[in-house]
Every structure is written in structure tokens, then in C-alpha cells.
Design an enzyme around this catalytic site. Structure first.
Site, PDB file in Angstrom:
ATOM      1  N   LYS A 305      39.963  45.342  44.197  1.00  0.00           N
ATOM      2  CA  LYS A 305      39.892  45.489  45.596  1.00  0.00           C
ATOM      3  C   LYS A 305      39.942  47.589  45.535  1.00  0.00           C
ATOM      4  O   LYS A 305      39.414  47.897  46.257  1.00  0.00           O
ATOM      5  CB  LYS A 305      41.306  45.944  45.791  1.00  0.00           C
ATOM      6  N   GLU A 327      47.302  45.856  55.051  1.00  0.00           N
ATOM      7  CA  GLU A 327      48.423  44.323  54.730  1.00  0.00           C
ATOM      8  C   GLU A 327      47.754  44.348  53.554  1.00  0.00           C
ATOM      9  O   GLU A 327      47.030  44.748  52.586  1.00  0.00           O
ATOM     10  CB  GLU A 327      47.684  43.674  55.042  1.00  0.00           C
ATOM     11  N   SER A 592      38.166  38.606  38.724  1.00  0.00           N
ATOM     12  CA  SER A 592      39.168  39.347  40.426  1.00  0.00           C
ATOM     13  C   SER A 592      39.763  40.523  39.852  1.00  0.00           C
ATOM     14  O   SER A 592      40.087  40.956  40.243  1.00  0.00           O
ATOM     15  CB  SER A 592      39.047  38.889  42.069  1.00  0.00           C
TER      16      SER A 592
END
Length: 606
Positions: A305, A327, A592
Site C-alpha cells: 500500500k 478509507e 502483498s
């Protein structure tokens, strides 16, 4: 290769010609300070001529075996940004000039017998290489060399392609692929006389090469923000000004020299990129093939991210924003956003479903420690969808804020912008595979999909490589037909959610069906429009994995490789059990995120 192919026009000195050329979207202008060149600027070259060049066009001084003292003296006099060394300069000479704060290009003349090993000592001592045609003199020959020689170049320093490039080479430049190609250097191929360029031809060249780069990928977003029939910007009028501001500026900012430098520096020094591409021997034996993990779990903050949040926070600063809204589902994006806000001293508000606040408590604590305000969303099923609803409401109520979306969802340009910022994943995979397997493309790339940001990044540079099998893995929760699922592609239909047209789970009346997955990052009822297009076009294969299959796969990785994956990534790992491979296949799975945040869930279910 970067999306924005840099263009350097070299061999300039004519004042009127300069004025016309500086109107073009060039990246570099070159001036030759070598007296034996036909394009030598001369001993009495007027320094004031260079003052009018816009700051976003960097001024390059070209030297051949000149003393460092004289180079630095002329750099100061002419306010040069870059020094290009075309002679026999040593790595230490390059380093000395680079340490003075100037950008350094080191030129090398290539032919079939060139030994690329000699470049090793120059890495990190110059910014870029410039590969030209071998000739008897130090200057350019105006002739092209065999670009296929560069297949042997596997170094870490990006390079410019140079040597006799002209307007007839547009197609060749467009077709040439190399993971380290950063730009092209043009000179005599565009001249009407030495040091005077044909401005119209240069303009046509720049336009043709860059238009190709944007339109060549048939899976790329179009000018209206659509991937096939999916995408667009279906937003209330109160959001229009903010979205339009972003749409009108994001490509310009992302391609700017300053952004590129800041983004690369932060990814390198702060995030810890490049992340390793690790061959997992035990897992490879288990499935009888060659499996590599792209270790996004080793990024600062523990997930992919932050690739996106670093880019968007720089963009927000360019736009003068002081308050950031985000969010989050699993909390990974929330932590990454809180991190960059702390780094840049900006107010951070994170909306998170109340259920996710409970099951991702460690990440909530991290966000709060980083200074963010975490606001639980108590509507709906209190997960990612509801958090996104609240973030959008916040943005409408506070239009001076910047909404830092964490996935490839939302109105255009968010899906495209986030995809570009996450594309560093596949860019590195290509470069690392060359070293590992002596080829750029794997046979298969696997990634989990909720909204789809990690998959978009892992797929991005392989979208037009038809031989690469792209596999996206959804969360089917308790089973696709159980009523407790998040398998959007499998059971979804065309609809609208959070500002874009895509595939989503909905009932006969068009009401969104609440999703379910054990993974907080995957229980989203829709999917990014890029992935909807990849599914509809058949370019990507979509598989679904249950909660239990993901838990089992996480345990296999932990016990055989010593790596605890995030629950999201565990879904991608579980897909291995549903696929068949040959012993020669090269499979890359994007890991990830790491599993620290999921330990309570693991302990409760294993």
C-alpha cells in the site's frame, strides 16, 4: 521502461532555435563544450542564452576528458543541471562531479564486442548511462548501432539510447523494449545544419513517440477514463470540482522531473525498494515448478500500500492540500496513509468499518500512534464498503481535503493513478527476472483481488504480454454459492459503486449485497474497473478461494518457507492448489502483505 520516455535534444547553441525548441515538452537540452565537435558552443558562448530555458527542461553540458575543475567552473557559469561525460572519465571522476550536486550521464560507445562488465564500477557513481554508436572519435557518429546488443545489459543504471536517431526511427523506438531504457538522445538526425534543429521534426518525433506509449496498451484507460465499458466518473456535483482538479493535473504531476525524483528517492530510502524477488524452493518442489514471491510484505509498513500513498501524498503536496482523508479495510492502507502524513506533517483522518476496527486492532493502534484519527463506520456491515462511503461523505463536507484512495477503485482518475503508482511492482519483477532467469517475462503472475491494487501493480507491465498468464484470486468466503462471499467477478454483474461503472455484487433491484470474507482487505462488493475489463476481455483468469483454503495455504507457507503472509496474500497462495504447472514454468506470486496484523484470526481458526 517508464511511461514517460525522456527526450534529450543535444548539440544546441543557436539562440533563435533554442527559443523555438524550449516551447516543446522536452526533458533535457544539451550543449557541447568539446572544441573538436562541429556543435561546440564556442569559448564566448553567452551564458544569458540559457537563462530563459524553463526550469523543467534540464540543461546538459557535454564534456570530453575535461578536468573536473573546469567542468564545475563552467557548470556554475552556465547553470548546468547535468554533466554528460563522453570521454575516458573514470568512475571516481563521475562520483566527484555527482557529489557536487550535479546529475551525471556517462556515455559509452557500443559495438558487438562491447564488454558490459566494464560498467559495473560506474553504477551508483552516475545517474544514467548513455549508449551511443562506436566510432573513431569521442563524439557521435550520426549512425545507429544494433540495439539488440543491449539484451546483454543487465545492470541497475537506467540508460538513454543515442546514435543517429531520426524521425524515421519512431516505430523502432516504440518497438524497442528494455527494462532500463529511460529515454532517447537525438541530435544530428534532426538538423538542417550543425547545431540548428528542425523544430517541426523534433515536435513530430516527441508527439509520435509519447502518443504511442499511452495508446499502445489496449488495456490502458482511455481519455474518458474507461477500460472497455468500465470506469468513468459517476459522482455527485459536490465532488466534481475536486475530481476535475485531480484529473486535469495528475498526469502532468506524475511525469514531472521533480515528482519522479522525489518518488524514486522515497521508494528507495524510505520504503526500502526494490523488494526482493525470492525463489521459494520448498514451495517450488511441492508444486513441481519454479515459484517466486514478490516480497511486498517487506516494504516499510508491511504491505504494497505504501507505494501508492507515497505517490499520492507527493501529489497532494503539489496541489497544496493540508488535510488527508483515507478509507481502509485491513488497515494496511490506513497505516500507510498515516505513515506518509506523519512524514509530511499533514492531518490524517482514516475511516474504517467498525467490524474491521475490532478484527484489525493492531493496525488501528499503529494508525493512532502515527497521529491519525480513526473513525469507525457503523453503517451497513461495518466493513470496507461502508468505510469508503464515509470517506466520500467526509470529502464532500470538506472539499479542501485530499482523498487518498487505497485501491484501483473510485471515479476516474483514481483507478489509473493508483495503477501507475503500484506499477513499480511489475517493473521490478521484469528487471529481477532478467537476473534470475535471463528473461523479462514469467509464465504466470498471481495476485489476490479485493479492489485490486496489488494485482494491478503486479499485472501492469505484463498486460500486453500475451504469453504471460495473469491470475487474479478473489475471496469466496464460505463458498461462492453460500451467500457469504466476496467473489465479485464470479457472481457479480454490471453496476455502479463509489463513482465508477464496474462489476459488483447486487440483488435484482440493484441493491448492493453485503460481502463476506475472513480477510478484511478482500471483503469488498465490487472490483476496480481495470479488473472488470480484464475479466470481460478474457485477458486475466479469475479464481476464487474460500476462507479455509486461504488459512491452509498460509500454514503451508509458514511451515515450509518461514514466511507468515497476510490473509489477503494467503488467498493468492491457495490458488496454487487449483492450477497446473510444468517443471520449466516461472511463476511469480505477489505477496502483498505480512501476517502480523492477522495473528489473532490465525490463532482463532487454526
Amino acid at each position: 521502461m517508464t511511461e514517460h520516455l525522456k527526450i534529450k535534444v543535444c548539440g544546441l547553441r543557436d539562440k533563435d532555435n533554442l527559443k523555438e525548441l524550449m516551447e516543446l515538452p522536452l526533458d533535457y537540452m544539451g550543449f557541447i563544450y568539446y572544441s573538436k565537435s562541429a556543435r561546440f558552443v564556442g569559448d564566448d558562448f553567452d551564458a544569458d542564452i540559457l537563462k530563459s530555458i524553463p526550469s523543467d527542461i534540464r540543461k546538459v553540458g557535454v564534456f570530453v576528458n575535461e578536468s573536473v575543475e573546469k567542468i564545475l567552473l563552467l557548470a556554475e557559469k552556465y547553470r548546468l543541471d547535468v554533466i554528460q561525460l563522453h570521454g575516458d572519465e573514470t568512475p571516481n571522476v563521475c562520483k566527484t562531479i555527482k557529489d557536487s550536486g550535479l546529475e551525471v550521464f556517462k556515455a559509452f560507445q557500443l559495438n558487438e564486442s562491447f564488454q558490459f562488465e566494464q560498467l559495473e564500477s560506474y553504477h551508483k557513481k552516475c545517474d544514467y548511462f548513455l549508449f551511443d554508436t562506436k566510432s573513431e572519435s569521442y563524439g557521435g557518429s550520426g549512425k545507429k548501432f544494433n540495439w539488440q546488443i543491449l539484451e546483454k545489459y543487465k545492470g541497475e543504471t537506467a540508460f538513454f539510447l543515442s546514435g543517429g536517431i531520426g524521425i524515421d526511427d519512431v516505430e523502432a523506438v516504440k518497438e524497442f523494449q528494455h527494462p532500463k531504457l529511460i529515454g532517447v538522445d537525438v541530435n544530428s538526425g534532426f538538423e538542417e545544419s550543425p547545431a540548428v534543429k528542425k523544430v517541426g521534426l523534433v515536435k513530430e518525433f516527441v508527439k509520435s513517440v509519447r502518443e504511442k506509449k499511452m495508446s499502445d496498451n489496449k488495456y490502458a484507460v482511455n481519455d474518458r477514463g474507461y477500460y472497455g465499458q468500465f470506469g468513468g466518473a459517476y459522482i455527485p456535483e459536490l465532488m466534481r470540482a475536486n475530481v476535475d482538479e485531480l484529473r486535469e493535473n495528475y498526469l502532468k504531476i506524475l511525469s514531472s522531473e521533480q515528482f519522479q525524483k522525489d518518488y524514486a528517492r522515497l521508494l528507495d530510502n524510505y520504503v526500502g525498494r526494490p523488494t526482493p524477488l525470492t525463489k521459494v524452493e520448498n514451495l517450488s518442489k511441492r508444486f513441481g515448478t519454479n515459484i517466486y514471491l514478490k516480497r511486498e510484505d517487506l516494504n516499510h509498513t508491511g504491505a504494497h500500500k505504501i507505494n501508492n500513498t507515497i505517490g499520492q501524498i507527493l501529489l497532494a503536496k503539489h496541489l497544496g492540500k493540508k488535510r488527508i482523508i483515507a478509507e481502509t479495510g485491513a488497515g494496511q492502507h490506513g497505516v500507510a496513509t498515516a505513515t506518509v502524513c506523519a512524514l509530511f506533517g499533514l492531518e490524517c483522518v482514516v475511516h474504517m468499518g467498525a467490524l474491521d476496527v475490532e478484527r484489525q486492532a493492531p493496525n488501528v493502534a499503529r494508525m493512532q500512534m502515527l497521529g491519525a484519527t480513526v473513525i469507525p463506520a457503523t453503517s451497513g456491515n461495518q466493513t470496507l464498503k461502508d468505510a469508503t462511503n464515509e470517506a466520500i461523505r467526509d470529502w464532500i463536507a470538506n472539499p479542501h481535503s485530499f482523498y487518498l484512495i487505497g485501491s484501483v477503485v473510485g471515479p476516474h482518475p483514481y483507478p489509473d493513478m493508483v495503477s501507475r503508482l503500484q506499477s513499480i511492482i511489475s517493473e521490478e519483477i521484469k528487471e529481477q527476472l532478467v537476473k534470475e532467469q535471463d528473461k523479462q517475462n514469467p509464465d504466470c503472475v498471481i495476485a489476490c483481488v479485493g479492489g485490486g491494487s496489488n494485482a494491478a501493480g503486479a499485472f501492469y507491465h505484463f498486460l500486453d504480454e500475451k504469453e504471460v498468464n495473469l491470475v487474479a484470486v478473489e475471496a469466496s468466503g464460505m463458498g461462492v454459492d453460500s451467500g457469504e462471499t466476496a467473489a465479485t467477478i464470479t457472481i457479480g454483474d454490471v453496476g455502479f459503486i463509489h463513482g465508477s461503472k464496474t462489476l459488483l455484487m447486487q440483488d435484482d433491484d440493484g441493491q448492493i449485497i453485503e460481502p463476506y470474507s475472513i480477510s478484511a482487505g478482500l471483503d469488498y462488493p465490487g472490483v476496480g474497473p481495470l479488473h472488470a475489463h480484464l475479466a470481460e476481455s478474457g485477458r486475466a483468469q479469475f479464481l476464487s478461494v474460500t476462507d479455509q483454503e486461504a488459512l491452509d495455504a498460509a500454514m503451508v507457507l509458514a511451515k515450509t518457507e518461514g514466511i507468515i503472509p497476510a490473509l489477503e496474500s494467503a488467498h493468492a497462495l491457495a490458488a496454487l492448489e487449483k492450477m497446473k504447472f510444468t517443471k520449466d514454468d516461472v511463476v511469480v506470486l505477489n505477496l502483498s502483505g505480512r501476517g502480523d496484523k492477522d495473528m489473532e484470526t490465525y490463532m482463532n481458526n487454526l
